[in-house]
Design a protein around this motif. Sequence first.
Motif: not given
Length: 293
Positions: A169, A173, A178, A237-238
Motif C-alpha cells: 500500500e 500510495a 489514493i 497514506h492508507a
Amino acid sequence: MKDIDIDDFKISSQINIEDLPTSFDLEEKEKKIEKELRNVSEDLADIQNTMYAHGKYAVLFCIQGMDTAGKDSLIREVFKEFNVRGIVAHSFKKPTELELKHDYLWRHIIALPARGKFGIFNRTHYENVLVTRVHPEYLMYENMPNINSLDDVDEAFWNNRFNEINNFEKHIADNGTIIFKFFLNVSKDEQKNRLLRRLNKPSKNWKFSPDDLDERELWDSYQKCYEDALNRTSKSHAPWYNIPADDKPTARYIVAKILYDTLKAYDDIKEPELPDHQKENIDSYKAQLKNES
C-alpha cells in the motif's frame, strides 16, 4: 441533516473493535438521506471526470465487512452517477487455479486502477489476513515454500504478511494511488435480521448459503482478526474507516461524504489546459466549424 466529521470515523489509534459503533444517527429521515447521497454521488462523479482528464492520480476503494454488511448495495448506490469509463470494480472470491500459482497479492496488483480511474475492491487483499487466519487450512492451497503444514503457520508468518500488505500500500500510495479502506461494521443482531430476510423473501433466497451460518458461528474469531488488521494497517497514506453499517442508507452516505471531502481537498487535481497556441486559435476553430458547408 447532521454534519459529519470524517476524522470521527478514521481509525488513527489502537482500537478495541467492541468499542466501535455499528450505528450512527444522521438525525434525518431516510428519504432525505438518500437525496443527499445522490447529491454527493453527483459531486463525486464530477471529481472523477476531472481526475480522468488530469490523469495523475488513481483511487483505490477497498471495502470489507462480514456477510450481509451491505457491500454490494453500497457500491451500487455510491457510484451510480459515475461514468463507466472511469471506474473498474473487482469482487475477489475464492482464488482460481491460476491465481494460486502466484503470490497472494498478484491478483490484486494486476487489478489496480490506472491513473485517472477509480478501482473498487469488493473484498480485498485483506481476505489474506482475515479468512485465511480464521481458516488457516486454506493456506495449504497456496503451495508456498517452507509452509508444509499448519504447524509452519506461526505468528512470524502473519507478521510478515502484514508487513507485505503495508509495503504494498505504501508503494502504490507513493506512486499516485489514493487509498480508501472501509470496514462496514454491522452488529451480530443486525446480521441475524438480514439473514432471516434473505430466507423469508423468496426473491432474496439465492443470496443465502448454509455456509453463512457456519461462518456466523465464527463471529468472535472474525472480530478478533478484523481488530488486529485494523490496528496493524491503518496508516496515514492508507487509513481505515469504521463505517457503522446497521442502517444501510446512513452507511452509504458516510462513505460517499468521506470520499468527497477527502478528494476535494486535492487542490492540484485540475482539468488540463489547452496549450497556448491552441487557446489563441479557439476563435478560428469556432469559425471553421461554423463555416462548414
